[in-house]
Design a protein around this motif. Structure first.
Motif, short mmCIF file in Angstrom:
data_model
loop_
_atom_site.label_atom_id
_atom_site.label_comp_id
_atom_site.label_asym_id
_atom_site.label_seq_id
_atom_site.Cartn_x
_atom_site.Cartn_y
_atom_site.Cartn_z
N UNK A 170 0.78 -1.23 0.00
CA UNK A 170 0.00 0.00 0.00
C UNK A 170 0.81 1.28 0.00
N UNK A 171 2.15 1.21 -0.15
CA UNK A 171 2.94 2.44 -0.08
C UNK A 171 2.61 3.38 -1.23
N UNK A 172 2.23 2.81 -2.39
CA UNK A 172 1.90 3.65 -3.53
C UNK A 172 0.52 4.28 -3.42
N UNK A 173 -0.25 3.86 -2.43
CA UNK A 173 -1.57 4.45 -2.25
C UNK A 173 -1.49 5.87 -1.72
N UNK A 174 -0.45 6.18 -0.94
CA UNK A 174 -0.33 7.52 -0.39
C UNK A 174 0.92 8.26 -0.90
N UNK A 175 1.64 7.64 -1.83
CA UNK A 175 2.80 8.30 -2.45
C UNK A 175 2.66 8.18 -3.97
N UNK A 176 2.04 9.21 -4.57
CA UNK A 176 1.83 9.18 -6.01
C UNK A 176 3.15 9.13 -6.77
N UNK A 177 4.17 9.82 -6.28
CA UNK A 177 5.45 9.85 -6.98
C UNK A 177 6.06 8.46 -7.11
N UNK A 178 5.78 7.58 -6.15
CA UNK A 178 6.35 6.24 -6.21
C UNK A 178 5.66 5.34 -7.22
N UNK A 179 4.54 5.80 -7.81
CA UNK A 179 3.90 5.01 -8.87
C UNK A 179 4.74 5.01 -10.14
N UNK A 180 5.76 5.88 -10.23
CA UNK A 180 6.66 5.89 -11.38
C UNK A 180 7.64 4.71 -11.33
N UNK A 181 7.78 4.10 -10.16
CA UNK A 181 8.88 3.16 -9.94
C UNK A 181 8.46 1.70 -10.06
N UNK A 182 9.48 0.86 -10.17
CA UNK A 182 9.32 -0.59 -10.11
C UNK A 182 10.05 -1.10 -8.86
N UNK A 183 9.48 -2.10 -8.22
CA UNK A 183 10.04 -2.61 -6.96
C UNK A 183 10.91 -3.83 -7.23
N UNK A 184 12.14 -3.80 -6.72
CA UNK A 184 13.08 -4.91 -6.88
C UNK A 184 13.91 -5.06 -5.61
N UNK A 185 14.64 -6.17 -5.53
CA UNK A 185 15.64 -6.36 -4.49
C UNK A 185 17.03 -6.13 -5.10
#
Length: 356
Positions: A170-185
């Motif tokens: 849910x981190x992208x629910x309150x951080x619109x800027x992070x919707x630009x990113x892809x999640x990786x390790x």
């Protein structure tokens, strides 16, 4: 009896009639008598009100002490890094903030607290009940350090973050800027942290040019670490493009006894050394151009819809006034008006037929 008197008789409660026998405690003073048993309901209400006030006072004191204690732990670091830091200012009883300025590379630092509403028992009960229903919901006290960077502190526009894996949901629910990113390790980062980046080249450049590995090792050991981000975009989706975009470094934590590591400031100071590949820069530039185009199109569409609504309201107002004017005419004048409108409509339809 007039209407007002009749209305008052319906809403006036009946007079109190004391029973002939009373065996409870009573207090007499001259002509007055107080019998507590008759005020049992009022006593419970006063007791509930007193409990509410007591909980509110204790909750307010707890929140203020918690925020003040956290700021006191960071004061030596903030004093060494900034010329000025404002006192803790409260907005209500669960939100507070401080403002720091006077440092190279950093235009300003806003430190904001979002604490649990301990002053309001009803909200606390609601959070408790929601936590029993939703196992993922766990309200805690938050603090966020938002560094607004000076112009030129970061040479490129990008969005990048490292997030504790327990916070990914849910981190992208309150951080619109992070919707630009892809999640990786990433193998070079602690196992309990994930990377959120627009392009992998950004992460590699940060690892090479800044003390990011040391900083993340220190942050991962904090019991309150949530996320660290570098972004050129706002956290809430804007209605129109913001140009030039301001760069931010945002550190989000749970309020705990841990202190912010000084390495954070070394990390901010070395962001200017980032050197991305030309193809990555081109992709980032095209992404921002597409975003600006989309936002402009949406703003124009919204403005057009507003104008259409205004025009429709004006047309409706003209129709209403015209109907009012016609309604005041005599029957003969109304008949003449209707005949003129019929002929006008007939001419318009004939004109359309000829054009066809």
């Amino acid at each position: 009896m007039n209407a007002l008197t009749k209305a008052l008789t319906h809403i006036t409660p009946p007079p109190f009639v004391a029973p002939s026998e009373y065996h409870g405690i009573e207090y007499r003073w001259r002509f007055m008598t107080f019998r507590p048993a008759y005020f049992e309901t009022e006593a419970y209400l006063l007791l509930a009100l007193g409990a509410f006030v007591l909980v509110a006072i204790v909750g307010i004191g707890y929140n203020k002490n918690k925020a003040s204690s956290w700021i006191a732990k960071q004061t030596p670091l903030l004093t060494s890094q900034f010329n000025t830091t404002s006192p803790l200012t409260w907005d209500g009883y669960s939100d507070a903030f401080t403002f720091s300025t006077g440092r190279r590379v950093v235009a300003a630092l806003h430190t904001t607290f979002a604490l649990r509403p301990r002053h309001d028992p009803f909200q606390v009960l609601f959070q408790l009940g929601r936590g029993l229903v939703d196992v993922q919901y766990s309200p805690r006290d938050l603090v966020e350090l938002d560094f607004t960077l000076a112009e030129g502190a970061v040479p490129n526009d990008f969005v990048w973050a490292v997030v504790s894996k327990r916070e990914l949901r849910g981190v992208k629910d309150y951080r619109w800027d992070l919707t630009f990113t892809k999640t990786t390790d990433h193998p070079a980062l602690p196992a309990n942290i994930s990377v959120m980046s627009e392009f992998a080249d950004v992460t590699e450049a940060l690892l090479k040019s800044t003390p990011l590995p040391i900083l993340l090792k220190e942050l991962s050991n904090l019991d309150g670490f949530r996320s660290l981000s570098v972004t050129d975009q706002p956290r809430v989706r804007p209605d129109v493009p913001t140009s030039p975009s301001k760069k931010h470094v945002i550190l989000s934590l749970y309020v705990s006894s841990s202190a912010v590591p000084p390495t954070l400031f070394s990390f901010i100071d070395t962001l200017s050394r980032i050197n991305l590949r030309p193809e990555t820069k081109n992709k980032l530039r095209k992404s921002r151009e597409e975003l600006e185009k989309t936002l402009n199109q949406e703003a124009e569409r919204e403005e057009k819809e507003k104008k259409e609504e205004v025009n429709e309201d004006k047309r409706a107002e003209r129709r209403r006034k015209e109907e009012e004017r016609i309604g005041k005419l005599s029957s003969a004048e109304q008949q003449k008006y209707l005949e003129r409108e019929r002929k006008r409509s007939l001419r318009k339809s004939q004109g359309r037929t000829v054009r066809k």
